[in-house]
Design a protein around this motif. Structure first.
Motif, PDB file in Angstrom:
ATOM      1  N   UNK A  38       0.809  -1.220   0.000  1.00 13.75           N
ATOM      2  CA  UNK A  38       0.000   0.000   0.000  1.00 13.75           C
ATOM      3  C   UNK A  38       0.842   1.269   0.000  1.00 13.75           C
ATOM      4  N   UNK A  39       1.880   1.303   0.836  1.00 10.83           N
ATOM      5  CA  UNK A  39       2.633   2.536   1.003  1.00 10.83           C
ATOM      6  C   UNK A  39       3.564   2.803  -0.175  1.00 10.83           C
ATOM      7  N   UNK A  40       4.386   1.820  -0.517  1.00 11.72           N
ATOM      8  CA  UNK A  40       5.408   2.041  -1.540  1.00 11.72           C
ATOM      9  C   UNK A  40       5.008   1.537  -2.912  1.00 11.72           C
ATOM     10  N   UNK A  41       3.842   0.875  -2.989  1.00 16.25           N
ATOM     11  CA  UNK A  41       3.345   0.358  -4.282  1.00 16.25           C
ATOM     12  C   UNK A  41       4.350  -0.607  -4.934  1.00 16.25           C
ATOM     13  N   UNK A  42       5.032  -1.373  -4.101  1.00 13.80           N
ATOM     14  CA  UNK A  42       5.942  -2.395  -4.617  1.00 13.80           C
ATOM     15  C   UNK A  42       5.174  -3.659  -4.960  1.00 13.80           C
ATOM     16  N   UNK A  43       5.564  -4.353  -6.022  1.00 11.28           N
ATOM     17  CA  UNK A  43       4.874  -5.605  -6.364  1.00 11.28           C
ATOM     18  C   UNK A  43       4.954  -6.604  -5.215  1.00 11.28           C
ATOM     19  N   UNK A  44       3.863  -7.305  -4.986  1.00  7.70           N
ATOM     20  CA  UNK A  44       3.816  -8.342  -3.952  1.00  7.70           C
ATOM     21  C   UNK A  44       3.279  -9.615  -4.589  1.00  7.70           C
ATOM     22  N   UNK A  45       4.077 -10.677  -4.508  1.00 10.36           N
ATOM     23  CA  UNK A  45       3.687 -11.973  -5.072  1.00 10.36           C
ATOM     24  C   UNK A  45       3.531 -12.972  -3.929  1.00 10.36           C
ATOM     25  N   UNK A  46       2.317 -13.419  -3.637  1.00 14.35           N
ATOM     26  CA  UNK A  46       2.129 -14.421  -2.589  1.00 14.35           C
ATOM     27  C   UNK A  46       2.895 -15.709  -2.910  1.00 14.35           C
ATOM     28  N   UNK A  47       3.710 -16.126  -1.973  1.00 13.16           N
ATOM     29  CA  UNK A  47       4.524 -17.337  -2.133  1.00 13.16           C
ATOM     30  C   UNK A  47       4.577 -17.972  -0.749  1.00 13.16           C
ATOM     31  N   UNK A  48       3.793 -19.014  -0.548  1.00 12.74           N
ATOM     32  CA  UNK A  48       3.699 -19.487   0.817  1.00 12.74           C
ATOM     33  C   UNK A  48       3.178 -20.887   0.985  1.00 12.74           C
ATOM     34  N   UNK A  49       2.654 -21.125   2.182  1.00 11.67           N
ATOM     35  CA  UNK A  49       2.266 -22.470   2.587  1.00 11.67           C
ATOM     36  C   UNK A  49       0.854 -22.510   3.167  1.00 11.67           C
ATOM     37  N   UNK A  50       0.151 -23.584   2.891  1.00 13.26           N
ATOM     38  CA  UNK A  50      -0.998 -23.965   3.691  1.00 13.26           C
ATOM     39  C   UNK A  50      -0.469 -24.575   4.976  1.00 13.26           C
ATOM     40  N   UNK A  51      -0.880 -24.002   6.084  1.00 17.70           N
ATOM     41  CA  UNK A  51      -0.531 -24.527   7.412  1.00 17.70           C
ATOM     42  C   UNK A  51      -1.837 -25.079   7.983  1.00 17.70           C
ATOM     43  N   UNK A  52      -2.332 -26.140   7.334  1.00 19.90           N
ATOM     44  CA  UNK A  52      -3.673 -26.643   7.649  1.00 19.90           C
ATOM     45  C   UNK A  52      -3.674 -27.654   8.783  1.00 19.90           C
ATOM     46  N   UNK A  53      -2.553 -28.285   9.037  1.00 24.28           N
ATOM     47  CA  UNK A  53      -2.427 -29.189  10.186  1.00 24.28           C
ATOM     48  C   UNK A  53      -0.951 -29.388  10.491  1.00 24.28           C
ATOM     49  N   UNK A  54      -0.670 -29.943  11.662  1.00 25.53           N
ATOM     50  CA  UNK A  54       0.721 -30.167  12.037  1.00 25.53           C
ATOM     51  C   UNK A  54       1.166 -31.562  11.605  1.00 25.53           C
ATOM     52  N   UNK A  55       2.337 -31.962  12.028  1.00 26.93           N
ATOM     53  CA  UNK A  55       2.906 -33.250  11.623  1.00 26.93           C
ATOM     54  C   UNK A  55       2.086 -34.439  12.105  1.00 26.93           C
ATOM     55  N   UNK A  56       1.260 -34.217  13.136  1.00 28.67           N
ATOM     56  CA  UNK A  56       0.420 -35.295  13.674  1.00 28.67           C
ATOM     57  C   UNK A  56      -1.023 -35.214  13.183  1.00 28.67           C
ATOM     58  N   UNK A  57      -1.297 -34.309  12.238  1.00 31.14           N
ATOM     59  CA  UNK A  57      -2.639 -34.183  11.694  1.00 31.14           C
ATOM     60  C   UNK A  57      -3.569 -33.321  12.520  1.00 31.14           C
ATOM     61  N   UNK A  58      -3.054 -32.675  13.558  1.00 33.14           N
ATOM     62  CA  UNK A  58      -3.893 -31.825  14.404  1.00 33.14           C
ATOM     63  C   UNK A  58      -4.168 -30.486  13.718  1.00 33.14           C
ATOM     64  N   UNK A  59      -5.407 -30.022  13.827  1.00 28.23           N
ATOM     65  CA  UNK A  59      -5.755 -28.694  13.342  1.00 28.23           C
ATOM     66  C   UNK A  59      -5.219 -27.642  14.305  1.00 28.23           C
ATOM     67  N   UNK A  60      -5.056 -26.438  13.811  1.00 25.62           N
ATOM     68  CA  UNK A  60      -4.404 -25.379  14.586  1.00 25.62           C
ATOM     69  C   UNK A  60      -5.045 -25.168  15.953  1.00 25.62           C
ATOM     70  N   UNK A  61      -6.375 -25.126  15.992  1.00 26.97           N
ATOM     71  CA  UNK A  61      -7.042 -24.872  17.263  1.00 26.97           C
ATOM     72  C   UNK A  61      -6.898 -26.028  18.251  1.00 26.97           C
ATOM     73  N   UNK A  62      -6.465 -27.191  17.761  1.00 26.18           N
ATOM     74  CA  UNK A  62      -6.276 -28.346  18.641  1.00 26.18           C
ATOM     75  C   UNK A  62      -5.017 -28.226  19.490  1.00 26.18           C
TER      76      UNK A  62
END
Length: 365
Positions: A38-62
């Motif tokens: 917003x401030x500098x009007x620099x290009x932003x390209x989303x490059x990331x991860x789904x963090x949908x569960x942990x290594x044991x299959x637990x959801x974040x709220x668990x």
């Protein structure tokens, strides 16, 4: 091995901390085709991860109440790998105690997650209304009519948007993961689609028959939830995570036709997993979601293709896509390299590719 990786990640994070004041807000570019700061009007390209569960299959709220250190470690590791976006999936039943009553403790914890994201320098793709674990879905929620369910979903998003409105760490609100409009003239019986690895990722927004065309119903639902968000938050971006069979083609369709639901969305998201021998077909599907607004591949992974074909797909997808979000499940690259399964090898290869190619996809090289 996790300890050594953690120390490295925390050192990296300490050297690259951004405060909330320094983390710029993200918006759609003036020409409506991509993202910029917003401030500098620099290009932003989303490059990331789904963090949908942990290594044991637990959801974040668990585990975020009892194992917050793990969340901090995972965010540090994702940042070290070069991510700028983390997609989190919050569950309806964990955030709502009644149709119009949000759980204040859950909202407070979400606020703590925003602070962590700001401190780590990561943006959140905040996906809501999850019902991934069927046992956690309140009975009263399933008993609501279509209209009552929509209203309760609007209460959910109003509460979440109010909590998040002032944080620059929100990249976007994703209204729901893989929504579907009930098809046919008969009333449906199940709100949730079939389970995958014990989780229900597809969800219907209606069960009752309706005379309106399915895309019209989908557009009305998007409009209602977007308006609930906008009453609390006029700034952050809004999208919805679409299945690839949302296009108007012969066969299975979700009812969420991209160009017919986009009026109240800031950009389009699609979940696309290329299949072996069908890279061109996946690219043609991707093209169908390019409807004049920024387009993010919000889920992708070499689930049905070779690593080489998957990398080919990612490279060629640049013609249409403006962002990419893969998967991270709480294990480091080194841990996967020492694993003995095919899945470990695939995940190690993916994380290595993600880290090495991030600068190219983000336009930093």
């Amino acid at each position: 091995m996790r300890t050594c990786s953690l120390i490295a990640a925390l050192c990296f994070m300490s050297a690259n901390l951004l405060t909330a004041a320094e983390l710029d807000w993200i918006q759609v570019s003036p020409n409506g085709k991509s993202f910029v700061t917003a401030k500098e009007q620099k290009p932003f390209v989303p490059w990331g991860f789904n963090y949908d569960h942990d290594r044991d299959g637990r959801l974040l709220e668990d585990y975020w109440n009892t194992d917050w250190k793990t969340v901090e470690q995972d965010f540090a590791e994702m940042k070290q790998l070069g991510a700028n976006v983390v997609r989190i999936h919050i569950q309806f039943g964990k955030f709502m105690s009644a149709p119009d009553q949000p759980r204040e403790a859950a909202l407070k914890k979400l606020g703590e997650l925003l602070t962590l994201a700001e401190r780590t320098g990561l943006y959140l793709d905040l996906t809501g209304l999850g019902c991934y674990h069927k046992q956690d879905v309140p009975d009263w929620y399933d008993q609501l009519s279509d209209a009552e369910r929509w209203q309760s979903q609007a209460h959910f998003w109003s509460a979440v948007a109010k909590e998040c409105a002032n944080s620059p760490a929100i990249f976007c609100y994703d209204l729901m993961n893989e929504p579907v409009v009930q098809a046919g003239k008969k009333r449906g019986t199940e709100w949730l689609g079939p389970a995958l690895a014990g989780k229900h990722f597809v969800q219907r927004i209606t069960l009752g028959p309706d005379e309106r065309p399915r895309p019209e119903i989908a557009a009305a639902w998007v409009k209602m939830l977007a308006e609930a968000i906008r009453k609390q938050d006029q700034r952050h971006l809004i999208t919805v995570g679409l299945v690839p069979w949302s296009l108007e083609r012969p066969g299975l369709q979700s009812g969420f036709v991209p160009d017919k639901i986009s009026a109240h969305l800031d950009f389009i998201c699609v979940h696309l997993y290329p299949e072996s021998g069908k890279v061109d077909e996946a690219l043609e599907t991707l093209k169908g979601f390019d409807v004049g607004k920024p387009l993010v591949i919000e889920e992708t992974f070499p689930l049905k293709s070779s690593p080489q074909e998957f990398q080919e797909f990612l490279q060629k997808s640049k013609q249409h896509a403006d962002g990419w979000v893969g998967f991270y499940w709480g294990k480091t690259h080194d841990e996967y390299k020492q694993g003995k399964t095919i899945g470990d090898a695939i995940m190690a290869g993916w994380l290595e590719y993600f880290e090495n190619n991030g600068p190219l996809f983000k336009g930093e090289q």
